[in-house]
Design a protein around this motif. Structure first.
Motif, PDB file in Angstrom:
ATOM      1  N   GLN A   1       0.792  -1.279  -0.216  1.00 24.37           N
ATOM      2  CA  GLN A   1       0.014  -0.219   0.114  1.00 24.37           C
ATOM      3  C   GLN A   1       0.929   1.263   0.108  1.00 24.37           C
ATOM      4  O   GLN A   1       0.691   2.429  -0.457  1.00 24.37           O
ATOM      5  CB  GLN A   1      -0.989   0.169   1.453  1.00 24.37           C
ATOM      6  CG  GLN A   1      -2.061   1.148   1.218  1.00 24.37           C
ATOM      7  CD  GLN A   1      -2.795   0.985   0.075  1.00 24.37           C
ATOM      8  OE1 GLN A   1      -3.485   0.160  -0.358  1.00 24.37           O
ATOM      9  NE2 GLN A   1      -3.108   2.214  -0.716  1.00 24.37           N
TER      10      GLN A   1
ATOM     11  N   HIS B   1      -1.274  -3.806 -15.993  1.00 20.85           N
ATOM     12  CA  HIS B   1      -1.951  -4.994 -15.008  1.00 20.85           C
ATOM     13  C   HIS B   1      -0.720  -5.430 -14.270  1.00 20.85           C
ATOM     14  O   HIS B   1       0.302  -5.937 -14.633  1.00 20.85           O
ATOM     15  CB  HIS B   1      -2.349  -6.242 -15.629  1.00 20.85           C
ATOM     16  CG  HIS B   1      -3.706  -5.585 -16.452  1.00 20.85           C
ATOM     17  ND1 HIS B   1      -4.960  -5.953 -16.037  1.00 20.85           N
ATOM     18  CD2 HIS B   1      -3.935  -5.396 -17.907  1.00 20.85           C
ATOM     19  CE1 HIS B   1      -5.804  -5.749 -16.767  1.00 20.85           C
ATOM     20  NE2 HIS B   1      -5.140  -5.213 -18.188  1.00 20.85           N
TER      21      HIS B   1
ATOM     22  N   PHE C   1       0.124  -7.625 -10.891  1.00 17.94           N
ATOM     23  CA  PHE C   1      -0.694  -9.066 -10.447  1.00 17.94           C
ATOM     24  C   PHE C   1       0.549  -9.595  -9.544  1.00 17.94           C
ATOM     25  O   PHE C   1       1.644  -9.800  -9.885  1.00 17.94           O
ATOM     26  CB  PHE C   1      -1.099  -9.786 -11.477  1.00 17.94           C
ATOM     27  CG  PHE C   1      -1.829 -11.160 -10.847  1.00 17.94           C
ATOM     28  CD1 PHE C   1      -3.115 -11.190 -10.301  1.00 17.94           C
ATOM     29  CD2 PHE C   1      -0.984 -12.286 -10.858  1.00 17.94           C
ATOM     30  CE1 PHE C   1      -3.309 -11.947  -9.646  1.00 17.94           C
ATOM     31  CE2 PHE C   1      -1.646 -13.398 -10.437  1.00 17.94           C
ATOM     32  CZ  PHE C   1      -3.154 -13.332  -9.969  1.00 17.94           C
TER      33      PHE C   1
ATOM     34  N   GLU D   1      -3.161 -13.290  -3.465  1.00 22.52           N
ATOM     35  CA  GLU D   1      -3.408 -12.939  -4.493  1.00 22.52           C
ATOM     36  C   GLU D   1      -3.822 -11.322  -4.516  1.00 22.52           C
ATOM     37  O   GLU D   1      -4.858 -11.084  -3.556  1.00 22.52           O
ATOM     38  CB  GLU D   1      -4.282 -13.645  -5.618  1.00 22.52           C
ATOM     39  CG  GLU D   1      -3.911 -14.793  -5.981  1.00 22.52           C
ATOM     40  CD  GLU D   1      -5.142 -15.309  -7.165  1.00 22.52           C
ATOM     41  OE1 GLU D   1      -5.897 -14.693  -7.470  1.00 22.52           O
ATOM     42  OE2 GLU D   1      -4.652 -16.496  -7.552  1.00 22.52           O
ATOM     43  N   LYS D   2      -2.978 -10.433  -5.206  1.00 21.78           N
ATOM     44  CA  LYS D   2      -3.526  -9.186  -5.046  1.00 21.78           C
ATOM     45  C   LYS D   2      -3.121  -8.591  -6.770  1.00 21.78           C
ATOM     46  O   LYS D   2      -2.224  -8.910  -7.193  1.00 21.78           O
ATOM     47  CB  LYS D   2      -2.712  -8.104  -4.245  1.00 21.78           C
ATOM     48  CG  LYS D   2      -2.990  -8.284  -2.817  1.00 21.78           C
ATOM     49  CD  LYS D   2      -2.894  -7.154  -2.245  1.00 21.78           C
ATOM     50  CE  LYS D   2      -3.438  -7.132  -0.971  1.00 21.78           C
ATOM     51  NZ  LYS D   2      -3.547  -5.827  -0.179  1.00 21.78           N
ATOM     52  N   GLN D   3      -3.902  -7.796  -6.951  1.00 21.34           N
ATOM     53  CA  GLN D   3      -3.810  -7.176  -8.418  1.00 21.34           C
ATOM     54  C   GLN D   3      -4.334  -5.693  -8.489  1.00 21.34           C
ATOM     55  O   GLN D   3      -5.026  -5.105  -7.658  1.00 21.34           O
ATOM     56  CB  GLN D   3      -4.957  -7.655  -9.437  1.00 21.34           C
ATOM     57  CG  GLN D   3      -6.204  -7.515  -9.392  1.00 21.34           C
ATOM     58  CD  GLN D   3      -7.139  -7.897 -10.457  1.00 21.34           C
ATOM     59  OE1 GLN D   3      -6.557  -8.182 -11.616  1.00 21.34           O
ATOM     60  NE2 GLN D   3      -8.236  -7.748 -10.394  1.00 21.34           N
ATOM     61  N   LEU D   4      -3.548  -4.846  -9.403  1.00 17.27           N
ATOM     62  CA  LEU D   4      -3.699  -3.575  -9.513  1.00 17.27           C
ATOM     63  C   LEU D   4      -3.817  -3.231 -11.036  1.00 17.27           C
ATOM     64  O   LEU D   4      -3.025  -3.683 -11.854  1.00 17.27           O
ATOM     65  CB  LEU D   4      -2.609  -2.607  -8.848  1.00 17.27           C
ATOM     66  CG  LEU D   4      -2.851  -1.059  -9.127  1.00 17.27           C
ATOM     67  CD1 LEU D   4      -3.706  -0.469  -8.253  1.00 17.27           C
ATOM     68  CD2 LEU D   4      -1.271  -0.425  -8.696  1.00 17.27           C
TER      69      LEU D   4
ATOM     70  N   LYS E   1      -7.332   0.790 -10.177  1.00 17.06           N
ATOM     71  CA  LYS E   1      -8.329  -0.020  -9.804  1.00 17.06           C
ATOM     72  C   LYS E   1      -7.778  -1.313  -9.166  1.00 17.06           C
ATOM     73  O   LYS E   1      -6.553  -1.640  -9.610  1.00 17.06           O
ATOM     74  CB  LYS E   1      -9.510  -0.516 -10.921  1.00 17.06           C
ATOM     75  CG  LYS E   1     -10.202   0.695 -11.465  1.00 17.06           C
ATOM     76  CD  LYS E   1     -10.919   0.192 -12.831  1.00 17.06           C
ATOM     77  CE  LYS E   1     -11.461   1.331 -13.499  1.00 17.06           C
ATOM     78  NZ  LYS E   1     -12.005   0.933 -14.778  1.00 17.06           N
ATOM     79  N   GLY E   2      -8.267  -2.168  -8.294  1.00 16.11           N
ATOM     80  CA  GLY E   2      -7.671  -3.438  -7.919  1.00 16.11           C
ATOM     81  C   GLY E   2      -8.037  -3.498  -6.386  1.00 16.11           C
ATOM     82  O   GLY E   2      -8.995  -2.998  -5.630  1.00 16.11           O
ATOM     83  N   ASP E   3      -6.999  -4.164  -5.890  1.00 21.42           N
ATOM     84  CA  ASP E   3      -7.055  -4.720  -4.564  1.00 21.42           C
ATOM     85  C   ASP E   3      -6.478  -3.700  -3.316  1.00 21.42           C
ATOM     86  O   ASP E   3      -6.123  -3.825  -2.438  1.00 21.42           O
ATOM     87  CB  ASP E   3      -6.383  -5.954  -4.288  1.00 21.42           C
ATOM     88  CG  ASP E   3      -7.214  -6.911  -5.132  1.00 21.42           C
ATOM     89  OD1 ASP E   3      -8.244  -7.028  -4.838  1.00 21.42           O
ATOM     90  OD2 ASP E   3      -6.595  -7.751  -5.614  1.00 21.42           O
ATOM     91  N   PHE E   4      -6.140  -2.555  -3.980  1.00 19.88           N
ATOM     92  CA  PHE E   4      -5.372  -1.393  -3.017  1.00 19.88           C
ATOM     93  C   PHE E   4      -6.440  -0.273  -3.188  1.00 19.88           C
ATOM     94  O   PHE E   4      -7.186   0.148  -3.865  1.00 19.88           O
ATOM     95  CB  PHE E   4      -3.852  -0.989  -3.739  1.00 19.88           C
ATOM     96  CG  PHE E   4      -3.101  -2.073  -3.745  1.00 19.88           C
ATOM     97  CD1 PHE E   4      -2.290  -2.461  -2.675  1.00 19.88           C
ATOM     98  CD2 PHE E   4      -2.865  -2.989  -4.761  1.00 19.88           C
ATOM     99  CE1 PHE E   4      -1.483  -3.664  -2.601  1.00 19.88           C
ATOM    100  CE2 PHE E   4      -2.137  -4.025  -4.715  1.00 19.88           C
ATOM    101  CZ  PHE E   4      -1.355  -4.216  -3.601  1.00 19.88           C
ATOM    102  N   ALA E   5      -6.273   0.591  -2.173  1.00 30.16           N
ATOM    103  CA  ALA E   5      -7.116   1.745  -1.919  1.00 30.16           C
ATOM    104  C   ALA E   5      -6.407   3.117  -2.355  1.00 30.16           C
ATOM    105  O   ALA E   5      -4.931   3.073  -2.199  1.00 30.16           O
ATOM    106  CB  ALA E   5      -7.249   2.023  -0.571  1.00 30.16           C
TER     107      ALA E   5
END
Length: 116
Positions: A37, A71, A73, A85-88, A101-105
């Protein structure tokens, strides 16, 4: 009687060998870009592609037909089954950062360009 004992020994030997499979060390297998993050918090709207690449590194995948979507990942296949798993997804418009967009704020400062 002797055949029954031999069969029993074979069955016990096979059962003990299969039980040992839980003792086998299995390595973790990481793939992709590991992002935190704190890395995402450095992104600001209107950053250039080079600035984003400097902060996050090269993306895992770029769309061959759309160079404005990158992307990132990360997957960790844990040896003990603890997968992660995490992606942005990073989107550009006119070669400037437009959205993520994705799994981060998004950080509170994301919509404030660097030059201001």
């Amino acid at each position: 009687m002797k055949a029954v004992i031999q069969n029993l020994i074979v069955i016990l030997a096979l059962a003990s060998v299969s039980a040992c499979s839980s003792w086998v060390y299995r390595i973790d297998i990481p793939q992709g870009n590991f992002l935190e993050q704190k890395d995402i918090d450095k992104l600001r709207i209107a950053m250039t592609k080079e600035q984003v690449k400097y902060v996050l590194g090269s993306p895992v995948a770029k769309n061959a037909f759309d160079d404005d979507t990158w992307h990132y990942f990360y997957a960790l296949r844990g040896g003990r089954g603890n997968d992660f798993e995490k992606q942005l997804i990073v989107e550009f418009k006119d070669d400037k950062l437009a959205d993520i967009k994705g799994d981060f704020a998004k950080s509170d400062n994301f919509n404030t360009p660097l030059d201001i």
